[in-house]
Design a protein around this motif. Structure first.
Motif, mmCIF file in Angstrom:
data_model
loop_
_atom_site.group_PDB
_atom_site.id
_atom_site.type_symbol
_atom_site.label_atom_id
_atom_site.label_comp_id
_atom_site.label_asym_id
_atom_site.label_seq_id
_atom_site.Cartn_x
_atom_site.Cartn_y
_atom_site.Cartn_z
ATOM 1 N N ASP A 1 0.910 -1.218 -0.190
ATOM 2 C CA ASP A 1 -0.003 -0.227 -0.039
ATOM 3 C C ASP A 1 0.863 1.206 0.122
ATOM 4 O O ASP A 1 0.582 2.139 -0.879
ATOM 5 N N GLU A 2 1.845 1.249 0.733
ATOM 6 C CA GLU A 2 2.757 2.320 1.003
ATOM 7 C C GLU A 2 3.616 2.594 -0.366
ATOM 8 O O GLU A 2 3.855 3.800 -0.691
ATOM 9 N N ALA B 1 2.730 1.943 -3.497
ATOM 10 C CA ALA B 1 1.989 2.146 -4.513
ATOM 11 C C ALA B 1 1.514 3.698 -4.256
ATOM 12 O O ALA B 1 1.605 4.542 -4.949
ATOM 13 N N GLY B 2 1.311 4.121 -3.146
ATOM 14 C CA GLY B 2 1.044 5.458 -2.767
ATOM 15 C C GLY B 2 2.375 6.496 -2.823
ATOM 16 O O GLY B 2 2.050 7.318 -3.401
ATOM 17 N N ARG B 3 3.468 5.747 -2.480
ATOM 18 C CA ARG B 3 4.450 6.671 -2.739
ATOM 19 C C ARG B 3 4.973 7.058 -4.208
ATOM 20 O O ARG B 3 5.235 7.920 -4.996
ATOM 21 N N ASN C 1 2.754 6.787 -6.672
ATOM 22 C CA ASN C 1 1.500 7.495 -7.267
ATOM 23 C C ASN C 1 2.024 9.108 -7.041
ATOM 24 O O ASN C 1 1.785 10.067 -7.610
ATOM 25 N N GLY C 2 2.436 9.476 -5.511
ATOM 26 C CA GLY C 2 2.685 10.572 -5.091
ATOM 27 C C GLY C 2 3.755 11.474 -5.760
ATOM 28 O O GLY C 2 3.695 12.348 -5.982
ATOM 29 N N ALA D 1 -2.517 7.587 -13.492
ATOM 30 C CA ALA D 1 -1.764 7.252 -12.299
ATOM 31 C C ALA D 1 -0.777 5.997 -12.611
ATOM 32 O O ALA D 1 -1.392 5.192 -13.277
ATOM 33 N N TYR E 1 -3.155 -0.148 -8.125
ATOM 34 C CA TYR E 1 -3.065 -1.198 -7.393
ATOM 35 C C TYR E 1 -4.454 -1.818 -6.679
ATOM 36 O O TYR E 1 -5.179 -0.948 -6.201
#
Length: 228
Positions: A84-85, A87-89, A91-92, A100, A104
């Motif tokens: 999760d982290e 994928a967030g990183r 995309n961020g 995007a 995920y």
């Protein structure tokens, strides 16, 4: 999977998937959420791809399906949090407008939906740290044959050299899942392969998948035991 991918609704669903993703090239991963599948290293490889090939921003997305597995087991729950982290990183860092880079999905898909995803994928990333046959590699090869027969450009399989399947799926592009730069370059190369080479690679893979059915495997094991 060939039968599912050949249905008219599979082409429709594949087109809907492509439209939802904004018409970008699709790098697809389909795995159980398991530490042996190399999912974090794959995310890092895609992140490195975006660092090395900034001209591809807005043109390519990684669609990673992670099927829930062993929920409630601390190590697997931790792996999910790490993914999760990651994928967030990514995309961020790289997302721009409607694009995007990572899509995920922590969920299960049925076989018909997977067949449609395989059909629309430009590249399949099968990069476990250790594995045997790996059914996803075989399913993707089967569905890509349907796409090729329909006049579409077939997908390319990027496969870990640490799988048993790497020994006989000769049309796959082999990678070391621990080599982040190598994985990034392999993705770029696979995305840019001309249609003729894609079809040649698929022909070799499809022949192996067709020949090595369950009866062939069973007979080979039994003959091996007899030889001993």
């Amino acid at each position: 999977f060939e039968a599912l991918a050949s249905r008219p609704e599979a082409a429709t669903t594949a087109a809907e998937f492509a439209d939802d993703l904004g018409g970008v090239q699709i790098v697809l991963g389909v795995d159980r959420l398991d530490y042996t599948k190399g999912l974090l290293l794959r995310m890092e490889g895609f992140e490195r791809f975006l660092e090395l090939y900034p001209e591809r921003h807005g043109e390519v997305s990684l669609v990673q399906i992670a099927t829930p597995s062993r929920t409630g087991v601390p190590a697997y729950d931790r792996l999910k949090r790490d993914l999760d982290e990651a994928a967030g990183r990514i995309n961020g860092r790289f997302a721009k407008g409607a694009w995007a880079p990572v899509r995920y999905r922590y969920q299960s898909f049925d076989h018909a939906e997977l067949a449609a995803l395989y059909r629309v994928a430009d590249v399949a990333l099968v990069t476990p740290l250790r594995d045997g046959m790996n059914l996803v590699a075989h399913e993707f090869a089967a569905v890509s044959a349907v796409a090729a027969a329909a006049g579409e450009s077939p997908g390319v399989l990027v496969l870990s050299e640490l799988t048993g399947a790497a020994d006989y799926l000769e049309g796959a592009m082999l990678v070391n899942p621990y080599d982040t730069d190598g994985l990034a370059h392999a993705m770029a190369h696979a995305l840019d392969l001309p249609d003729r080479e894609r079809r040649d690679r698929l022909t070799a893979m499809r022949a192996a998948v067709g020949a090595l059915d369950v009866h062939t495997w069973a007979r080979a094991f039994l003959e091996s035991l007899d030889a001993e």
